[in-house]
Design a protein around this motif. Structure first.
Motif, short mmCIF file in Angstrom:
data_model
loop_
_atom_site.label_atom_id
_atom_site.label_comp_id
_atom_site.label_asym_id
_atom_site.label_seq_id
_atom_site.Cartn_x
_atom_site.Cartn_y
_atom_site.Cartn_z
N THR A 93 7.88 2.42 -2.18
CA THR A 93 7.60 1.86 -0.78
C THR A 93 5.95 1.04 -0.46
O THR A 93 5.22 1.81 -1.23
CB THR A 93 7.86 3.14 0.18
N CYS A 94 6.14 0.46 0.47
CA CYS A 94 4.88 -0.02 0.87
C CYS A 94 3.79 1.16 1.23
O CYS A 94 2.55 1.31 0.82
CB CYS A 94 4.82 -1.23 1.87
N PHE A 95 4.36 2.36 2.00
CA PHE A 95 3.30 3.25 2.34
C PHE A 95 2.77 4.11 1.15
O PHE A 95 1.69 4.45 1.08
CB PHE A 95 4.18 4.05 3.46
N ILE A 96 3.60 4.18 0.04
CA ILE A 96 3.33 4.78 -0.99
C ILE A 96 1.94 4.11 -1.82
O ILE A 96 0.87 4.64 -2.30
CB ILE A 96 4.48 5.14 -2.19
N PHE A 97 2.48 2.90 -1.82
CA PHE A 97 1.17 1.83 -2.16
C PHE A 97 0.22 1.98 -1.56
O PHE A 97 -1.09 2.06 -1.83
CB PHE A 97 1.88 0.46 -2.27
N ALA A 98 0.12 2.04 -0.24
CA ALA A 98 -0.93 2.15 0.72
C ALA A 98 -1.76 3.41 0.47
O ALA A 98 -2.95 3.32 0.45
CB ALA A 98 -0.60 1.84 2.23
N LEU A 118 0.05 -4.59 4.89
CA LEU A 118 0.94 -4.97 3.58
C LEU A 118 2.24 -5.51 4.22
O LEU A 118 2.62 -5.74 5.29
CB LEU A 118 1.40 -3.45 2.96
N PRO A 119 2.93 -6.36 3.33
CA PRO A 119 4.33 -7.15 3.52
C PRO A 119 5.29 -6.20 4.48
O PRO A 119 5.99 -6.73 5.32
CB PRO A 119 4.75 -7.64 2.32
N GLY A 120 5.22 -4.84 4.11
CA GLY A 120 6.29 -4.14 4.47
C GLY A 120 7.58 -4.12 4.18
O GLY A 120 8.76 -3.69 5.06
N THR A 121 7.92 -4.69 2.95
CA THR A 121 9.45 -4.91 2.68
C THR A 121 9.95 -4.11 1.72
O THR A 121 11.07 -4.13 1.52
CB THR A 121 9.40 -6.67 2.05
N ASN A 122 9.13 -3.07 1.07
CA ASN A 122 9.35 -2.28 0.21
C ASN A 122 10.29 -2.83 -0.90
O ASN A 122 11.28 -2.37 -1.43
CB ASN A 122 10.27 -1.16 0.92
N CYS A 123 9.49 -4.03 -1.41
CA CYS A 123 10.26 -4.52 -2.66
C CYS A 123 10.17 -3.92 -3.90
O CYS A 123 10.82 -4.60 -5.12
CB CYS A 123 9.66 -6.18 -2.60
N ARG A 124 9.17 -3.21 -3.94
CA ARG A 124 8.89 -2.52 -5.31
C ARG A 124 8.38 -3.11 -6.49
O ARG A 124 8.39 -2.74 -7.57
CB ARG A 124 10.28 -1.78 -5.89
N GLN A 125 7.93 -4.48 -6.30
CA GLN A 125 7.26 -5.39 -7.12
C GLN A 125 5.87 -4.64 -7.83
O GLN A 125 5.56 -4.91 -8.90
CB GLN A 125 6.96 -6.63 -6.72
N CYS A 126 5.29 -3.69 -7.09
CA CYS A 126 4.17 -3.01 -7.43
C CYS A 126 4.39 -2.10 -8.22
O CYS A 126 3.55 -1.28 -8.75
CB CYS A 126 3.11 -2.72 -5.84
N GLY A 127 5.93 -1.64 -8.36
CA GLY A 127 6.07 -0.25 -9.19
C GLY A 127 6.44 0.95 -8.20
O GLY A 127 6.58 1.67 -8.85
N ASP A 186 -2.26 -5.75 -7.04
CA ASP A 186 -1.16 -5.33 -7.27
C ASP A 186 0.25 -5.52 -6.50
O ASP A 186 1.32 -5.36 -7.06
CB ASP A 186 -1.05 -3.73 -7.72
N CYS A 187 -0.09 -5.82 -5.42
CA CYS A 187 0.98 -6.28 -4.63
C CYS A 187 1.18 -7.84 -4.46
O CYS A 187 0.43 -8.51 -3.90
CB CYS A 187 0.62 -5.85 -3.24
N LEU A 188 2.12 -8.28 -5.34
CA LEU A 188 2.32 -9.80 -5.68
C LEU A 188 2.63 -10.55 -4.43
O LEU A 188 2.19 -11.44 -4.19
CB LEU A 188 3.12 -9.72 -6.78
N PRO A 189 3.61 -9.99 -3.71
CA PRO A 189 3.88 -10.70 -2.45
C PRO A 189 2.59 -11.07 -1.49
O PRO A 189 2.53 -12.26 -0.88
CB PRO A 189 4.80 -9.82 -1.63
N LEU A 190 1.61 -10.24 -1.35
CA LEU A 190 0.46 -10.57 -0.80
C LEU A 190 -0.25 -11.67 -1.17
O LEU A 190 -0.95 -12.35 -0.37
CB LEU A 190 -0.84 -9.22 -0.98
S1 SF4 Z 1 4.75 -5.02 -3.87
FE1 SF4 Z 1 3.58 -5.03 -1.83
S2 SF4 Z 1 5.69 -5.58 -0.30
FE2 SF4 Z 1 6.36 -4.90 -2.33
S3 SF4 Z 1 6.71 -2.56 -2.22
FE3 SF4 Z 1 4.52 -2.85 -3.39
S4 SF4 Z 1 3.26 -2.76 -1.61
FE4 SF4 Z 1 5.01 -3.13 -0.58
#
Ligand code: SF4
Length: 178
Positions: A134-139, A122-131, A151-155
């Motif tokens: 953190t990226c780790f919670i998304f993972a 994952l991008p690892g930026t914790n940008c929260r665009q996925c809601g 759901d991770c738009l930066p990807l």
């Molecule tokens: S949208 Fe992607 S980069 Fe941003 S917090 Fe979620 S998983 Fe991480």
């Protein structure tokens, strides 16, 4: 059609008396073991044991287990959810069985990707665009099939094309079961 009749039993988990969620078992009249390698090939995150004729899968926070004459589901809210999810799973088995001529069955045992393996891509930026916070919670949710890669738009940006390809190689899209 492989399964045209089944009985659905609903019960509280014996290990958790008083639990607010329910388990259900769809008792089948036919042996679905021949369909399991095809389900293994098509269900994201499925874990298959060919010798034991058992396939487990996690979808929407529910643990699902396919065996020759039954499909068990845990973590159901109520009878309506059991009916809806049970019907969706039966349709998934039937649809997969009907498409078997176009598919390659998979007999190998797969491991579910770990949250850490997914997090590293994952991008690892914790940008929260996925809601998620953190990226780790998304993972973690991606590993549990509760979120989708898209759901991770930066990807989807060009700079992450390799990461996206890497994630798609270990996370296969799953059909909806309701
Ligand atoms: S949208 Fe992607 S980069 Fe941003 S917090 Fe979620 S998983 Fe991480």
């Amino acid at each position: 059609m492989l399964i045209d009749e089944y009985d659905l039993e609903l019960f509280t988990p014996p290990c958790e008396p008083g639990a607010e969620t329910w388990c259900a078992i769809a008792r089948l009249k036919v042996d679905i073991s021949q369909a399991l390698p095809y389900l293994n090939a098509s269900l994201r995150g499925a874990v298959y044991n060919h010798a034991a004729k058992a396939l487990t899968w996690k979808k929407g926070g529910r643990n699902i287990a396919f065996h020759p004459y039954e499909i068990a589901t845990a973590n159901l809210e109520d009878r309506a959810a059991a009916d809806r999810v049970g019907e969706g799973l039966i349709k998934t088995v039937n649809r997969t069985w009907e498409r078997r001529e176009e598919m390659e069955p998979e007999f190998e045992k797969h491991r579910r990707p770990t949250p850490m393996a997914l997090f590293k891509l994952l991008p690892g930026t914790n940008c929260r665009q996925c809601g998620e916070q953190t990226c780790f919670i998304f993972a973690t949710k991606l590993a549990a099939s509760q979120r989708r890669i898209e759901d991770c738009l930066p990807l989807l940006k060009p700079g992450f094309a390799d990461n996206l390809a890497g994630l798609k190689s270990i996370v296969i899209d799953a059909p909806s079961i309701g």
